[in-house]
Design a protein around this motif. Structure first.
Motif, PDB file in Angstrom:
ATOM      1  N   GLN A 135       0.826  -1.208   0.000  1.00 57.25           N
ATOM      2  CA  GLN A 135       0.000   0.000   0.000  1.00 57.25           C
ATOM      3  C   GLN A 135       0.862   1.261   0.000  1.00 57.25           C
ATOM      4  OE1 GLN A 135      -3.951   0.427   1.859  1.00 57.25           O
ATOM      5  NE2 GLN A 135      -2.908   1.781   3.295  1.00 57.25           N
ATOM      6  N   GLU A 136       1.926   1.233   0.743  1.00 58.89           N
ATOM      7  CA  GLU A 136       2.824   2.386   0.763  1.00 58.89           C
ATOM      8  C   GLU A 136       3.423   2.618  -0.625  1.00 58.89           C
ATOM      9  OE1 GLU A 136       4.645   5.731   2.355  1.00 58.89           O
ATOM     10  OE2 GLU A 136       2.946   4.532   3.019  1.00 58.89           O
ATOM     11  N   TRP A 137       3.795   1.539  -1.296  1.00 61.15           N
ATOM     12  CA  TRP A 137       4.334   1.648  -2.651  1.00 61.15           C
ATOM     13  C   TRP A 137       3.279   2.248  -3.581  1.00 61.15           C
ATOM     14  CZ3 TRP A 137       3.355   0.187  -7.605  1.00 61.15           C
ATOM     15  CH2 TRP A 137       4.410   0.308  -8.515  1.00 61.15           C
ATOM     16  N   ALA A 138       2.049   1.734  -3.530  1.00 57.42           N
ATOM     17  CA  ALA A 138       0.966   2.232  -4.399  1.00 57.42           C
ATOM     18  C   ALA A 138       0.706   3.713  -4.136  1.00 57.42           C
ATOM     19  CB  ALA A 138      -0.301   1.421  -4.172  1.00 57.42           C
ATOM     20  N   ARG A 139       0.733   4.089  -2.864  1.00 59.77           N
ATOM     21  CA  ARG A 139       0.493   5.488  -2.506  1.00 59.77           C
ATOM     22  C   ARG A 139       1.598   6.387  -3.048  1.00 59.77           C
ATOM     23  NH1 ARG A 139       1.808   9.179   0.950  1.00 59.77           N
ATOM     24  NH2 ARG A 139       3.227   7.912   2.164  1.00 59.77           N
ATOM     25  N   LEU A 140       2.828   5.976  -2.875  1.00 60.46           N
ATOM     26  CA  LEU A 140       3.955   6.772  -3.360  1.00 60.46           C
ATOM     27  C   LEU A 140       3.989   6.856  -4.888  1.00 60.46           C
ATOM     28  CD1 LEU A 140       6.751   5.552  -0.930  1.00 60.46           C
ATOM     29  CD2 LEU A 140       5.654   7.805  -0.960  1.00 60.46           C
ATOM     30  N   GLN A 141       3.536   5.809  -5.542  1.00 54.38           N
ATOM     31  CA  GLN A 141       3.499   5.788  -7.007  1.00 54.38           C
ATOM     32  C   GLN A 141       2.197   6.374  -7.564  1.00 54.38           C
ATOM     33  OE1 GLN A 141       6.138   4.764  -8.941  1.00 54.38           O
ATOM     34  NE2 GLN A 141       7.161   4.707  -6.967  1.00 54.38           N
ATOM     35  N   GLU A 142       1.301   6.776  -6.675  1.00 54.75           N
ATOM     36  CA  GLU A 142      -0.010   7.328  -7.037  1.00 54.75           C
ATOM     37  C   GLU A 142      -0.792   6.375  -7.941  1.00 54.75           C
ATOM     38  OE1 GLU A 142       0.334  11.382  -8.429  1.00 54.75           O
ATOM     39  OE2 GLU A 142       1.078  12.049  -6.489  1.00 54.75           O
ATOM     40  N   GLN A 143      -0.792   5.109  -7.553  1.00 56.46           N
ATOM     41  CA  GLN A 143      -1.507   4.078  -8.296  1.00 56.46           C
ATOM     42  C   GLN A 143      -2.990   4.086  -7.927  1.00 56.46           C
ATOM     43  OE1 GLN A 143      -0.261   1.733 -10.572  1.00 56.46           O
ATOM     44  NE2 GLN A 143       1.588   2.953 -10.483  1.00 56.46           N
ATOM     45  N   GLY A 144      -3.851   3.895  -8.899  1.00 57.31           N
ATOM     46  CA  GLY A 144      -5.279   3.679  -8.666  1.00 57.31           C
ATOM     47  C   GLY A 144      -5.940   4.731  -7.798  1.00 57.31           C
ATOM     48  N   ILE A 145      -6.436   4.301  -6.663  1.00 61.01           N
ATOM     49  CA  ILE A 145      -7.176   5.192  -5.760  1.00 61.01           C
ATOM     50  C   ILE A 145      -6.302   6.280  -5.157  1.00 61.01           C
ATOM     51  CG2 ILE A 145      -8.940   3.484  -5.211  1.00 61.01           C
ATOM     52  CD1 ILE A 145      -7.455   2.834  -2.652  1.00 61.01           C
ATOM     53  N   TRP A 146      -5.000   6.128  -5.294  1.00 60.69           N
ATOM     54  CA  TRP A 146      -4.062   7.118  -4.775  1.00 60.69           C
ATOM     55  C   TRP A 146      -3.708   8.172  -5.826  1.00 60.69           C
ATOM     56  CZ3 TRP A 146      -4.059   6.562   0.206  1.00 60.69           C
ATOM     57  CH2 TRP A 146      -4.235   5.300   0.758  1.00 60.69           C
ATOM     58  N   ASN A 147      -4.262   8.060  -7.011  1.00 65.77           N
ATOM     59  CA  ASN A 147      -4.005   9.003  -8.080  1.00 65.77           C
ATOM     60  C   ASN A 147      -4.693  10.330  -7.752  1.00 65.77           C
ATOM     61  OD1 ASN A 147      -4.106  10.547 -10.478  1.00 65.77           O
ATOM     62  ND2 ASN A 147      -4.013   8.706 -11.726  1.00 65.77           N
TER      63      ASN A 147
END
Length: 164
Positions: A135-147
């Motif tokens: 989740q931290e990786w996805a957030r930092l990469q602005e993946q999906g819902i973190w975009n």
């Protein structure tokens, strides 16, 4: 020199990953019903399975609910998977609770794609660290819902609370 350090650290981390095949129940995926729930068949018996450690957007949370469902379907639809159980085998709705393995830990994959959130819930904690890191990786990469251009404005729990 800095790139060499990065490569060495990456190799060390990859080398530490458990390469053994997970132990569990091999089942056939019959249907993906949401971004966190699947219907499977084992020995002629149909079972509803909720993936442990994640919380997917509701189907009414568009487009995020449909994206989560499609992402799960893309990885496991009509395939054989392994269900790995933890301490608690079923939830209050009678669904089986499992980590789902295809060629990878599907629960972790969905988190890393940014289509679901981590939802740690006792007593099932076997892969919490992996899920939190994903989740931290996805957030930092602005993946999906973190975009930032199309963020999910309510967590699935907040969304469900509106309709109670």
């Amino acid at each position: 020199m800095r790139n060499k350090k990065f490569v060495c650290i990456l190799l060390l981390l990859v080398g530490c990953q458990n390469a053994t095949k997970p132990q569990g129940l091999t089942v056939q995926v019959k249907q993906v019903t949401s971004g966190q729930t699947i219907e499977v068949v084992s020995k002629g018996k149909t079972m509803l399975v909720r993936l442990i450690g994640i919380d997917a957007p509701n189907m009414q949370q568009q487009p995020h609910g449909q994206v989560a469902k499609n992402s799960l379907a893309q990885v496991i639809a009509n395939k054989q998977v392994i269900l790995e159980f933890d301490e608690q085998k079923q939830d209050e709705f009678g669904r089986y609770l499992a980590y789902v393995w295809s060629d990878l830990l599907v629960n972790e994959y969905l988190v890393k794609q940014g289509v679901v959130l981590v939802a740690m819930k006792s007593p099932n904690h076997k892969y919490d660290t992996r899920l939190v890191r994903a989740q931290e990786w996805a957030r930092l990469q602005e993946q999906g819902i973190w975009n930032a251009k199309q963020p999910m404005t309510l967590t699935p729990a907040e969304f469900r609370a509106q309709y109670r």
